[in-house]
Design a protein around this motif. Structure first.
Motif, mmCIF file in Angstrom:
data_model
loop_
_atom_site.group_PDB
_atom_site.id
_atom_site.type_symbol
_atom_site.label_atom_id
_atom_site.label_comp_id
_atom_site.label_asym_id
_atom_site.label_seq_id
_atom_site.Cartn_x
_atom_site.Cartn_y
_atom_site.Cartn_z
ATOM 1 N N ARG A 154 50.725 21.550 47.802
ATOM 2 C CA ARG A 154 50.305 20.887 48.842
ATOM 3 C C ARG A 154 50.951 19.655 49.013
ATOM 4 N NH1 ARG A 154 43.651 22.274 48.820
ATOM 5 N NH2 ARG A 154 44.079 24.505 48.815
ATOM 6 N N PRO A 155 51.005 19.053 50.176
ATOM 7 C CA PRO A 155 51.553 17.364 50.181
ATOM 8 C C PRO A 155 50.380 16.448 49.869
ATOM 9 C CG PRO A 155 50.907 18.284 52.354
ATOM 10 C CD PRO A 155 50.622 19.585 51.639
ATOM 11 N N ALA A 156 50.832 15.663 49.113
ATOM 12 C CA ALA A 156 49.859 14.567 48.458
ATOM 13 C C ALA A 156 50.868 13.345 48.534
ATOM 14 C CB ALA A 156 49.627 14.889 47.080
ATOM 15 N N ARG A 157 49.903 12.157 48.106
ATOM 16 C CA ARG A 157 50.527 10.746 48.002
ATOM 17 C C ARG A 157 50.325 10.191 46.493
ATOM 18 N NH1 ARG A 157 52.473 9.126 52.507
ATOM 19 N NH2 ARG A 157 52.958 7.126 51.897
ATOM 20 N N SER A 158 51.027 9.435 46.025
ATOM 21 C CA SER A 158 50.876 8.766 44.743
ATOM 22 C C SER A 158 51.659 7.569 44.746
ATOM 23 C CB SER A 158 51.752 9.806 43.628
ATOM 24 O OG SER A 158 53.121 9.573 43.698
ATOM 25 N N GLN A 159 51.135 6.718 43.839
ATOM 26 C CA GLN A 159 51.735 5.202 43.538
ATOM 27 C C GLN A 159 53.093 5.320 43.468
ATOM 28 O OE1 GLN A 159 49.713 3.308 40.192
ATOM 29 N NE2 GLN A 159 51.184 1.533 40.064
ATOM 30 N N LYS A 160 53.710 4.237 44.232
ATOM 31 C CA LYS A 160 55.099 4.098 44.318
ATOM 32 C C LYS A 160 55.713 3.138 43.592
ATOM 33 C CE LYS A 160 58.836 3.423 47.348
ATOM 34 N NZ LYS A 160 59.281 3.353 49.086
ATOM 35 N N PHE A 161 54.853 1.722 43.156
ATOM 36 C CA PHE A 161 55.569 0.718 42.568
ATOM 37 C C PHE A 161 55.024 0.285 41.323
ATOM 38 C CE2 PHE A 161 57.182 -0.164 46.907
ATOM 39 C CZ PHE A 161 58.498 -0.123 46.624
ATOM 40 N N THR A 162 55.398 -0.348 40.365
ATOM 41 C CA THR A 162 54.688 -0.860 39.166
ATOM 42 C C THR A 162 55.275 -2.135 39.121
ATOM 43 O OG1 THR A 162 54.144 -0.955 36.852
ATOM 44 C CG2 THR A 162 56.467 -0.048 37.653
ATOM 45 N N LEU A 163 54.586 -3.182 38.494
ATOM 46 C CA LEU A 163 55.141 -4.485 38.634
ATOM 47 C C LEU A 163 55.826 -4.895 37.175
ATOM 48 C CD1 LEU A 163 52.198 -6.650 40.283
ATOM 49 C CD2 LEU A 163 54.215 -5.822 41.361
ATOM 50 N N ARG A 164 56.978 -4.520 37.154
ATOM 51 C CA ARG A 164 57.722 -4.550 35.885
ATOM 52 C C ARG A 164 59.324 -4.918 36.168
ATOM 53 N NH1 ARG A 164 56.317 0.549 31.737
ATOM 54 N NH2 ARG A 164 54.245 0.578 32.079
#
Length: 361
Positions: A154-164
């Motif tokens: 199924r389509p979903a969404r997840s975190q894209k960025f990390t501050l590194r």
């Protein structure tokens, strides 16, 4: 103007109330006129370590940060420098007039920079403090999501960025894997405001470093300072932004001895110092003849890490004038311009250290 910068500026124009003055590709010679009377500044551009890129006609114009700092008006209160490595310029602007500067310590992804800048200005418009606006910008970047396909299809969404820092991330350009999620290293944002201020620091470190311990003297010095704070000052936990070292100067002790029948005198000791000054003058190193002893000469080399690293890698240095290296080259002290929080400043002044080995002022 780059497409990403154009979209960023367009978004801010729709967000900010009142007239917004936009200058596309200004030449460095026009900066004083462009910035005259500006209280708030948003800069979307390319920067390298130690320099910025402007445009004169159709040609890129690479300059140091000096003309940018000199062009900044005294009335400047706040700026968002949305560019790679903009922290170096931010420190100079903050030290000159006390303006609050939002910036990036590392490379930054274009999309992450846009999200950060929008969140900062929106928070400020809502009456929040600079520190709260900074945290809102950090949160907005990490809260951005991307479309993915879940395990069940199924389509979903997840975190894209990390501050590194993209250059320090284990995954390199491909990203960072955290909890099974592939994240993009967006960069490391910084804020220079009244909670961090510059002061000079000198630490005597006679037994903490050897010249071949690490090729990065600045990183080594920061490591020693952090260890000193933890062990001696009782400051066991603080963030990277609580202590930042700038313009590091190291003092190295070099002892040479006579060999091959060569006799050391004050005259040839001075001649050696003069030869070394000519050899390393381009690195802004200071060579000082400290003492002539029986059979040996004591020199100090004072300069940026690059000065010592160049000298240490010079195979001919320690055989000049028939002399040889008598003992390992020793780091005597470190002098630095430091940006730190009040807690770190008080610790270095000795309120927690009982004097310690450091002097700050």
């Amino acid at each position: 103007m780059l497409p990403e910068a154009r979209a960023e500026v367009g978004s801010l124009q729709s967000l900010l109330p009142g007239p917004v003055s936009v200058h596309v590709n200004p030449a460095v010679g026009d900066l004083s006129a462009v910035l005259r009377g500006a209280r708030h500044l948003h800069m979307a551009s390319h920067m390298r370590k130690g320099c910025a890129t402007f445009v004169r006609g159709a040609r890129p114009e690479v300059v140091t940060f000096e003309p940018v700092v000199l062009a900044a008006p005294p009335c400047l209160e706040r700026a968002v420098l949305n560019a790679c490595y903009s922290a170096s310029l931010a420190k100079l602007l903050h030290a000159r007039g006390g303006a609050r500067i939002f910036c990036w310590r590392s490379r930054v992804e274009d999309e992450a920079a846009r999200i950060f800048g929008e969140a900062v200005w929106l928070s400020l418009l809502l009456g929040r403090s600079d520190r709260d606006a900074f945290e809102a910008g950090r949160f907005a970047v990490t809260a951005d999501t991307k479309p993915v396909v879940a395990r069940d299809g199924r389509p979903a969404r997840s975190q894209k960025f990390t501050l590194r820092d993209p250059d320090e991330s284990e995954g390199g350009e491909s990203g960072v894997v955290s909890s099974g999620i592939l994240l993009v290293a967006a960069g490391v944002p910084e804020l220079y405001d009244s909670t961090r201020f510059p002061f000079c620091l000198s630490l005597e470190l006679p037994a903490l470093a050897s010249p071949d311990e690490d090729s990065d003297s600045l990183a080594r010095a920061k490591m020693h300072l952090r260890g000193y704070l933890r062990r001696t000052c009782g400051l066991s936990s603080f963030r990277d932004s609580d202590l930042e070292i700038d313009r590091l100067t190291a003092v190295w002790r070099i002892v040479l001895f006579e060999r091959d029948g060569f006799e050391i005198t004050r005259a040839n000791g001075e001649a050696l110092a003069d030869e070394l000054r000519g050899r390393y003058g381009a690195t802004h190193a200071e060579i000082e003849l400290k003492e002539i002893r029986r059979g040996s000469v004591l020199l100090t080399l004072v300069g940026e890490p690059s000065a010592f690293e160049r000298a240490a890698s010079d195979a001919e240095l320690f055989s000049l004038g028939g002399m040889g290296l008598k003992e390992p080259v020793q780091l005597l002290s470190l002098r630095a311009q430091v940006y730190a929080t009040k807690a770190v400043h008080e610790a270095l002044l000795g309120r927690s250290c009982g004097g310690g080995g450091g002097r700050a002022g």
